[in-house]
Design an enzyme around this catalytic site. Sequence first.
Site, PDB file in Angstrom:
ATOM      1  N   LYS A 261     -19.098 -16.347   2.777  1.00  0.00           N
ATOM      2  CA  LYS A 261     -20.545 -16.242   2.957  1.00  0.00           C
ATOM      3  C   LYS A 261     -21.258 -15.586   1.782  1.00  0.00           C
ATOM      4  O   LYS A 261     -20.789 -14.591   1.239  1.00  0.00           O
ATOM      5  CB  LYS A 261     -20.838 -15.406   4.200  1.00  0.00           C
ATOM      6  CG  LYS A 261     -20.451 -16.123   5.468  1.00  0.00           C
ATOM      7  CD  LYS A 261     -20.793 -15.275   6.651  1.00  0.00           C
ATOM      8  CE  LYS A 261     -20.593 -16.058   7.939  1.00  0.00           C
ATOM      9  NZ  LYS A 261     -20.741 -15.186   9.095  1.00  0.00           N
TER      10      LYS A 261
ATOM     11  N   ARG B 165       0.815  -1.217   0.000  1.00  0.00           N
ATOM     12  CA  ARG B 165       0.000   0.000   0.000  1.00  0.00           C
ATOM     13  C   ARG B 165       0.850   1.269   0.000  1.00  0.00           C
ATOM     14  O   ARG B 165       0.461   2.271  -0.569  1.00  0.00           O
ATOM     15  CB  ARG B 165      -0.939  -0.007   1.204  1.00  0.00           C
ATOM     16  CG  ARG B 165      -2.091  -0.963   0.995  1.00  0.00           C
ATOM     17  CD  ARG B 165      -2.991  -1.012   2.177  1.00  0.00           C
ATOM     18  NE  ARG B 165      -4.257  -1.619   1.821  1.00  0.00           N
ATOM     19  CZ  ARG B 165      -5.098  -2.130   2.701  1.00  0.00           C
ATOM     20  NH1 ARG B 165      -4.805  -2.115   3.981  1.00  0.00           N
ATOM     21  NH2 ARG B 165      -6.228  -2.657   2.307  1.00  0.00           N
TER      22      ARG B 165
HETATM   23  P1  AMP Z   1     -14.298 -13.533   2.284  1.00  0.00           P
HETATM   24  O1  AMP Z   1     -13.766 -12.634   3.339  1.00  0.00           O
HETATM   25  O2  AMP Z   1     -15.782 -13.542   2.188  1.00  0.00           O
HETATM   26  O3  AMP Z   1     -13.631 -13.323   0.936  1.00  0.00           O
HETATM   27  O4  AMP Z   1     -13.963 -14.993   2.736  1.00  0.00           O
HETATM   28  C1  AMP Z   1     -12.669 -15.447   2.938  1.00  0.00           C
HETATM   29  C2  AMP Z   1     -12.719 -16.638   3.813  1.00  0.00           C
HETATM   30  O5  AMP Z   1     -13.490 -17.656   3.203  1.00  0.00           O
HETATM   31  C3  AMP Z   1     -11.373 -17.232   4.090  1.00  0.00           C
HETATM   32  O6  AMP Z   1     -11.094 -17.031   5.445  1.00  0.00           O
HETATM   33  C4  AMP Z   1     -11.557 -18.707   3.773  1.00  0.00           C
HETATM   34  O7  AMP Z   1     -11.000 -19.568   4.749  1.00  0.00           O
HETATM   35  C5  AMP Z   1     -13.057 -18.865   3.771  1.00  0.00           C
HETATM   36  N1  AMP Z   1     -13.491 -20.036   2.995  1.00  0.00           N
HETATM   37  C6  AMP Z   1     -13.321 -20.265   1.684  1.00  0.00           C
HETATM   38  N2  AMP Z   1     -13.811 -21.475   1.355  1.00  0.00           N
HETATM   39  C7  AMP Z   1     -14.290 -22.029   2.492  1.00  0.00           C
HETATM   40  C8  AMP Z   1     -14.902 -23.281   2.789  1.00  0.00           C
HETATM   41  N3  AMP Z   1     -15.120 -24.177   1.850  1.00  0.00           N
HETATM   42  N4  AMP Z   1     -15.272 -23.508   4.063  1.00  0.00           N
HETATM   43  C9  AMP Z   1     -15.053 -22.585   5.019  1.00  0.00           C
HETATM   44  N5  AMP Z   1     -14.474 -21.388   4.787  1.00  0.00           N
HETATM   45  C10 AMP Z   1     -14.098 -21.114   3.535  1.00  0.00           C
END
Ligand code: AMP
Length: 417
Positions: A219, A36
């Site tokens: 999510k 950054r």
């Molecule tokens: P985000 O912040 O929404 O981009 O999500 C990122 C997070 O999604 C990371 O910490 C990953 O560990 C989690 N993640 C990705 N795939 C999975 C999965 N199949 N089960 C649980 N967590 C997941």
Amino acid sequence: MQQFIDSYDFTGKKAIVRVDFNVPLDENFNITDDTRIRRAMPTLKKVLSSGGAVIIMSHLGRPKKVDPKFSLKHIVGRVSECLGVPVKFADDCMKADELAAGLKPGEALLLENLRFYAEEEGKPRGLAEDASEEEKAAAKKAVKESQKEFTAKLASYADCYINDAFGTAHRAHASTALIAKYFPNDKMFGYLMKAETDAVDYVLKHAERPLTAIIGGSKVSSKLAVLKNLLGVVDNLIIGGGMGYTFIKSQGGHIGDSLHEDELIPDAREILREAEKRGVRIVLSVATKAGDSFTNDANTQIVDIHNIPDGWEGMDASPASLANWKKVIMASKTILWNGPVGVFEFPNFAHGTLEIAKDLAEATAAGAYTLVGGGDSVAAVTQMGYADKVSYVSTGGGALLEAIEGKTLPGVAAILE
Ligand code: AMP
């Protein structure tokens, strides 16, 4: 009136520049990733080399009061090194009058963490948990009132304002949006901000087709608006990672113990229906690498995505899903990627996400435009050594997502208004 950094005459002027120097620090306050800082250098150097001086302002972390842990003094050395001039430091962003007034052309001053003051975010602090609605409203009104003084003070240090903090552009804070009003004819985007907004604009409005978005992460709820907006924009939507299981469950699949959100099942169904109506191809996983516990050392097996046994949860993309996705990726002319397709933090489940990074580098070499954003996706691309083998790596997480939702970010709007 918006100005342009390339044509603005900085001679003898002081520019106050909002950057996003919210860099990760280790326990000894060493910077572990200075991306950054480096990405803001073209803007800061442009002002200095054009006969101006810079007053640099940023936040670091989420302090709720003055807290030396979050002091920007920890990064003065690195900023000086990158900028090539010794950077002065104002240890209170509200008491920098003298230092700012004394700046000569070619000199730089860094202000202490803006978030040491509640006025930066404009949210009251220190309210009792049991505060009444009236007390909350009064505290909010008070901080909004003092926010005007705070913003005016920052503005008083300079002759012009540059916003180069894309990572914070989705916040309507004093330094990211409100301050622009004090420079009606002397406000502009920095190079990084311009590059970021151009990249998103290109993908959402002018992309060469086929256009594919790869959305992963944990999510559906946190990316619902993104998915909905993308349906009106993309040709293909690859959905991977934890959020995929809600979609599989919405189709009647058995997902074992995989991460999912039951309350989002109607939304998932609606997205699938809407995609069909619009002719958008949604490409979900066909199989998953499942683990028998949420740990790096879990036992694993590859299972059909619609038949994950109880006691097992989908934790990484399977070879079959990756092969399907790769076909879509390689047939695309524009690709946007946000979010890991597995539990990237566990090395044993990072493979899928690293493969996507590889696919994007390959697609870029074959002539596609590729935009990557979000912590894990950027980490995957960087870890593979592909940061300069994709077209654009965004410094925005939340800001990028809101931009993909189709929103005009407050930090952007404040310059354009
Ligand atoms: P985000 O912040 O929404 O981009 O999500 C990122 C997070 O999604 C990371 O910490 C990953 O560990 C989690 N993640 C990705 N795939 C999975 C999965 N199949 N089960 C649980 N967590 C997941």
